[in-house]
Design a protein around this motif. Structure first.
Motif, PDB file in Angstrom:
ATOM      1  N   HIS A 261      12.611  -0.421   9.037  1.00  0.00           N
ATOM      2  CA  HIS A 261      12.664  -1.522   8.091  1.00  0.00           C
ATOM      3  C   HIS A 261      11.482  -1.452   7.137  1.00  0.00           C
ATOM      4  O   HIS A 261      10.385  -1.038   7.518  1.00  0.00           O
ATOM      5  N   ALA A 262      11.723  -1.892   5.907  1.00  0.00           N
ATOM      6  CA  ALA A 262      10.673  -1.967   4.896  1.00  0.00           C
ATOM      7  C   ALA A 262      10.092  -3.369   4.891  1.00  0.00           C
ATOM      8  O   ALA A 262      10.821  -4.337   4.665  1.00  0.00           O
ATOM      9  N   MET A 263       8.781  -3.461   5.128  1.00  0.00           N
ATOM     10  CA  MET A 263       8.130  -4.768   5.195  1.00  0.00           C
ATOM     11  C   MET A 263       7.034  -4.924   4.152  1.00  0.00           C
ATOM     12  O   MET A 263       6.278  -5.880   4.182  1.00  0.00           O
ATOM     13  N   ALA A 264       6.933  -3.984   3.213  1.00  0.00           N
ATOM     14  CA  ALA A 264       6.016  -4.091   2.074  1.00  0.00           C
ATOM     15  C   ALA A 264       4.570  -4.317   2.496  1.00  0.00           C
ATOM     16  O   ALA A 264       3.841  -5.089   1.863  1.00  0.00           O
ATOM     17  N   LEU A 265       4.137  -3.632   3.539  1.00  0.00           N
ATOM     18  CA  LEU A 265       2.732  -3.718   3.919  1.00  0.00           C
ATOM     19  C   LEU A 265       1.861  -3.126   2.814  1.00  0.00           C
ATOM     20  O   LEU A 265       2.276  -2.190   2.120  1.00  0.00           O
ATOM     21  N   PRO A 266       0.656  -3.646   2.622  1.00  0.00           N
ATOM     22  CA  PRO A 266      -0.232  -3.097   1.596  1.00  0.00           C
ATOM     23  C   PRO A 266      -0.462  -1.605   1.821  1.00  0.00           C
ATOM     24  O   PRO A 266      -0.634  -1.162   2.962  1.00  0.00           O
ATOM     25  N   ALA A 267      -0.473  -0.841   0.748  1.00  0.00           N
ATOM     26  CA  ALA A 267      -0.636   0.608   0.851  1.00  0.00           C
ATOM     27  C   ALA A 267      -2.102   0.989   0.672  1.00  0.00           C
ATOM     28  O   ALA A 267      -2.769   0.518  -0.261  1.00  0.00           O
ATOM     29  N   PHE A 268      -2.589   1.837   1.556  1.00  0.00           N
ATOM     30  CA  PHE A 268      -3.940   2.380   1.432  1.00  0.00           C
ATOM     31  C   PHE A 268      -4.068   3.579   2.357  1.00  0.00           C
ATOM     32  O   PHE A 268      -3.178   3.864   3.157  1.00  0.00           O
ATOM     33  N   GLY A 269      -5.174   4.260   2.240  1.00  0.00           N
ATOM     34  CA  GLY A 269      -5.418   5.431   3.070  1.00  0.00           C
ATOM     35  C   GLY A 269      -4.886   6.711   2.441  1.00  0.00           C
ATOM     36  O   GLY A 269      -4.371   6.704   1.316  1.00  0.00           O
ATOM     37  N   PRO A 270      -5.008   7.826   3.167  1.00  0.00           N
ATOM     38  CA  PRO A 270      -4.609   9.129   2.599  1.00  0.00           C
ATOM     39  C   PRO A 270      -3.114   9.332   2.513  1.00  0.00           C
ATOM     40  O   PRO A 270      -2.655  10.267   1.850  1.00  0.00           O
ATOM     41  N   GLY A 271      -2.343   8.455   3.168  1.00  0.00           N
ATOM     42  CA  GLY A 271      -0.901   8.631   3.180  1.00  0.00           C
ATOM     43  C   GLY A 271      -0.481   9.804   4.043  1.00  0.00           C
ATOM     44  O   GLY A 271      -1.226  10.760   4.230  1.00  0.00           O
ATOM     45  N   ARG A 272       0.720   9.702   4.573  1.00  0.00           N
ATOM     46  CA  ARG A 272       1.280  10.860   5.277  1.00  0.00           C
ATOM     47  C   ARG A 272       2.097  11.636   4.247  1.00  0.00           C
ATOM     48  O   ARG A 272       3.320  11.512   4.144  1.00  0.00           O
ATOM     49  N   THR A 273       1.403  12.410   3.445  1.00  0.00           N
ATOM     50  CA  THR A 273       2.026  13.067   2.309  1.00  0.00           C
ATOM     51  C   THR A 273       2.859  14.269   2.732  1.00  0.00           C
ATOM     52  O   THR A 273       2.540  14.965   3.696  1.00  0.00           O
ATOM     53  N   ARG A 274       3.923  14.480   1.982  1.00  0.00           N
ATOM     54  CA  ARG A 274       4.714  15.683   2.140  1.00  0.00           C
ATOM     55  C   ARG A 274       4.197  16.740   1.163  1.00  0.00           C
ATOM     56  O   ARG A 274       3.422  16.431   0.258  1.00  0.00           O
ATOM     57  N   GLN A 275       4.634  17.951   1.336  1.00  0.00           N
ATOM     58  CA  GLN A 275       4.088  19.054   0.551  1.00  0.00           C
ATOM     59  C   GLN A 275       4.205  18.809  -0.947  1.00  0.00           C
ATOM     60  O   GLN A 275       3.351  19.210  -1.729  1.00  0.00           O
ATOM     61  N   TRP A 276       5.265  18.131  -1.353  1.00  0.00           N
ATOM     62  CA  TRP A 276       5.514  17.948  -2.787  1.00  0.00           C
ATOM     63  C   TRP A 276       5.083  16.586  -3.298  1.00  0.00           C
ATOM     64  O   TRP A 276       5.349  16.241  -4.440  1.00  0.00           O
ATOM     65  N   ASP A 277       4.437  15.766  -2.479  1.00  0.00           N
ATOM     66  CA  ASP A 277       3.976  14.460  -2.941  1.00  0.00           C
ATOM     67  C   ASP A 277       2.742  14.628  -3.834  1.00  0.00           C
ATOM     68  O   ASP A 277       1.743  15.210  -3.397  1.00  0.00           O
ATOM     69  N   PRO A 278       2.777  14.101  -5.051  1.00  0.00           N
ATOM     70  CA  PRO A 278       1.633  14.261  -5.955  1.00  0.00           C
ATOM     71  C   PRO A 278       0.538  13.232  -5.727  1.00  0.00           C
ATOM     72  O   PRO A 278      -0.528  13.315  -6.319  1.00  0.00           O
ATOM     73  N   ILE A 279       0.783  12.248  -4.879  1.00  0.00           N
ATOM     74  CA  ILE A 279      -0.148  11.150  -4.657  1.00  0.00           C
ATOM     75  C   ILE A 279      -0.226  10.859  -3.166  1.00  0.00           C
ATOM     76  O   ILE A 279       0.666  11.224  -2.402  1.00  0.00           O
ATOM     77  N   PRO A 280      -1.305  10.196  -2.715  1.00  0.00           N
ATOM     78  CA  PRO A 280      -1.484   9.942  -1.278  1.00  0.00           C
ATOM     79  C   PRO A 280      -0.645   8.774  -0.786  1.00  0.00           C
ATOM     80  O   PRO A 280      -1.144   7.738  -0.383  1.00  0.00           O
ATOM     81  N   ARG A 281       0.650   8.923  -0.822  1.00  0.00           N
ATOM     82  CA  ARG A 281       1.545   7.840  -0.439  1.00  0.00           C
ATOM     83  C   ARG A 281       2.143   8.105   0.938  1.00  0.00           C
ATOM     84  O   ARG A 281       2.029   9.188   1.492  1.00  0.00           O
ATOM     85  N   ASP A 282       2.816   7.083   1.453  1.00  0.00           N
ATOM     86  CA  ASP A 282       3.534   7.212   2.721  1.00  0.00           C
ATOM     87  C   ASP A 282       4.931   6.649   2.512  1.00  0.00           C
ATOM     88  O   ASP A 282       5.097   5.441   2.333  1.00  0.00           O
ATOM     89  N   VAL A 283       5.925   7.509   2.538  1.00  0.00           N
ATOM     90  CA  VAL A 283       7.303   7.065   2.294  1.00  0.00           C
ATOM     91  C   VAL A 283       8.039   6.740   3.586  1.00  0.00           C
ATOM     92  O   VAL A 283       9.233   6.474   3.581  1.00  0.00           O
ATOM     93  N   MET A 328       4.888 -10.915   8.181  1.00  0.00           N
ATOM     94  CA  MET A 328       6.300 -10.746   8.511  1.00  0.00           C
ATOM     95  C   MET A 328       7.143 -11.898   7.973  1.00  0.00           C
ATOM     96  O   MET A 328       8.303 -11.713   7.586  1.00  0.00           O
ATOM     97  N   ALA A 329       6.536 -13.096   7.927  1.00  0.00           N
ATOM     98  CA  ALA A 329       7.264 -14.259   7.422  1.00  0.00           C
ATOM     99  C   ALA A 329       7.362 -14.257   5.895  1.00  0.00           C
ATOM    100  O   ALA A 329       8.385 -14.649   5.327  1.00  0.00           O
ATOM    101  N   ASP A 330       6.314 -13.791   5.228  1.00  0.00           N
ATOM    102  CA  ASP A 330       6.279 -13.848   3.760  1.00  0.00           C
ATOM    103  C   ASP A 330       5.552 -12.612   3.230  1.00  0.00           C
ATOM    104  O   ASP A 330       4.392 -12.695   2.787  1.00  0.00           O
ATOM    105  N   PRO A 331       6.200 -11.451   3.256  1.00  0.00           N
ATOM    106  CA  PRO A 331       5.534 -10.205   2.857  1.00  0.00           C
ATOM    107  C   PRO A 331       5.012 -10.223   1.420  1.00  0.00           C
ATOM    108  O   PRO A 331       3.938  -9.673   1.147  1.00  0.00           O
ATOM    109  N   VAL A 332       5.742 -10.809   0.498  1.00  0.00           N
ATOM    110  CA  VAL A 332       5.344 -10.759  -0.913  1.00  0.00           C
ATOM    111  C   VAL A 332       4.016 -11.481  -1.114  1.00  0.00           C
ATOM    112  O   VAL A 332       3.080 -10.959  -1.740  1.00  0.00           O
ATOM    113  N   THR A 333       3.915 -12.700  -0.593  1.00  0.00           N
ATOM    114  CA  THR A 333       2.678 -13.457  -0.758  1.00  0.00           C
ATOM    115  C   THR A 333       1.513 -12.786  -0.050  1.00  0.00           C
ATOM    116  O   THR A 333       0.422 -12.638  -0.616  1.00  0.00           O
ATOM    117  N   MET A 334       1.717 -12.358   1.172  1.00  0.00           N
ATOM    118  CA  MET A 334       0.628 -11.748   1.938  1.00  0.00           C
ATOM    119  C   MET A 334       0.181 -10.436   1.313  1.00  0.00           C
ATOM    120  O   MET A 334      -1.013 -10.113   1.317  1.00  0.00           O
TER     121      MET A 334
END
Length: 417
Positions: A261-283, A328-334
């Motif tokens: 499930h997608a819960m829109a947690l704040p993104a930070f850190g190096p990310g679990r990047t794939r070989q072709w990811d141009p940025i430190p994201r986690d998909v 979990m109750a209000d991901p957008v606001t948090m």
């Protein structure tokens, strides 16, 4: 309401193999540079985790929140991209997918019983998902294998994921005490030379699967014999399974649907990047399936003993259980109100430029925020407190006094964290 758990719900592991696995779990010999063990990031004193949002892995020193990132050429080169998952009840027969992105599943697609990052190179003979899972931190550069050029394990893994395991197995079996323990614990092992990474994985699984089997919480007593919960926890239970809608995902005997499930947690850190990811994201799940529909979705974590296993979320965005409930109750606001102070992210000066750089990528942040699988629920502060009280009622009476615990010494003679 969740289902009660009993001993019959767990895989039957061998006790001698579990005692052997206990030593291996805390022995740094399974790391490329002999400086970190499974127990460093999944410690008994820290509820089977490490107390950090993103762990300090290979190259660091110390334990838990006091762990430091090292110095000089041996210092860490990267934070661990995801929060160290808890180990509770992973030997339950219902467990069918592991890791935050579910990249380990039961399947015979490769002829060895599992769909895993090792694909057809995962050796046959692993008797459980736990046994398979235990092998992969040993192949991860920043977790246990070490940086390129530092040791023969990482060199072998760089060539192919399975080539480091025979090196580690030889290290273990040539220690006389270990060799004899394997002969005694495994019927098919007649001499130490026969020990492979398969037996090591099976021993680690026997330990993890029995040591962290825990279902004697106040909530378990409520399920099995009707023992009432405290008033606050009972109100929280009714909210959890009712209007707060927590049980839409946290259901079943493990309080997890084992889905993503997608819960829109704040993104930070190096990310679990794939070989072709141009940025430190986690998909998230998409990293395992390459399916756009799985982007930013992560496995629902089981909740028994959750009060012991913070920080929370796939990247440990929140140290406090109360804040995670509010998210979990209000991901957008948090997400909008989140600050790094809510996480447990030790300062690492040479990594600070990468820690939050993802948040400056407006397109990625827009995609991330727009992918959300829940509708907000309005909860008062009192209701949040009640849900937290219920979650605290999931803590086992014996959760901090487990059967084997941490060994004082290990056969390699290396220090035990």
């Amino acid at each position: 309401m969740a289902q009660p758990i009993t001993a019959e719900d767990f895989i039957a592991f061998d006790a001698d193999q579990a005692r052997l696995g206990q030593l291996l779990f805390y022995d740094k010999i399974l790391s490329g540079n002999r400086n970190i063990s499974c127990g460093t990031c999944h410690h008994h004193d820290l509820g089977g985790s490490d107390g950090l949002s993103l762990g300090i892995g290979e190259g660091g020193t110390g334990l838990g929140p006091r762990r430091t990132p090292g110095e000089g050429p041996d210092r860490i080169a990267k934070r661990i991209p995801r929060n160290a998952p808890a180990l509770w009840n992973l030997g339950h027969k219902d467990v069918r997918v592991l890791f935050h992105d579910g990249r380990l599943e039961i399947s015979n697609i490769y002829g060895n019983g599992f769909d895993s990052p090792a694909e057809e190179w995962l050796p046959p003979g692993l008797q459980s998902m736990l046994a398979a899972q235990a092998l992969f931190p040993m192949t991860a550069q920043f977790e246990m294998a070490g940086n390129t050029g530092e040791n023969e394990v990482i060199g072998a893994v760089t060539d192919r994921i399975d080539l480091g395991w025979p090196i580690l197995a030889k290290r273990v079996r040539t220690i006389p005490e270990y060799g004899q323990m394997f002969v005694d614990a495994f019927d098919h092992i007649d001499r130490s030379e026969d020990v492979t990474i398969v037996e090591i994985g099976n021993a680690l699984a026997a330990f993890i699967g029995t040591e962290w089997a825990n279902y004697d919480s106040p909530y378990d007593a409520f399920l099995t014999d009707g023992t009432p919960l405290p008033d606050t926890a009972e109100r929280g239970r009714q909210l959890f399974f009712g209007e707060a809608r927590c049980a839409q995902c946290h259901n079943g005997p493990l309080l997890s649907d084992q889905d993503f499930h997608a819960m829109a947690l704040p993104a930070f850190g190096p990310g679990r990047t794939r070989q072709w990811d141009p940025i430190p994201r986690d998909v998230g799940r998409m990293g395992a399936t390459d399916d756009l529909e799985d982007a930013y979705r992560f496995r629902t974590p089981p909740l028994r003993n959750v009060a012991l296993t913070g920080p929370y979320g796939h990247n440990g965005a929140y140290t406090q259980l109360r804040d995670m409930v509010r998210h979990m109750a209000d991901p957008v606001t948090m997400r909008t109100e989140w600050t790094p102070a809510l996480a447990a992210l030790p300062q690492v000066p040479w990594l600070q430029t990468i820690d939050f750089v993802i948040q400056s990528d407006q397109l990625e942040m827009a995609r991330h925020a727009a992918t959300l699988d829940v509708k907000p629920v309005s909860l008062s502060d009192a209701q949040v407190d009640d849900i937290v009280a219920f979650l605290e009622s999931l803590t086992g009476v014996s959760a901090l006094d487990l059967p084997l615990g941490r060994p004082a010494t290990v056969p390699s003679g290396l220090p035990v964290d």
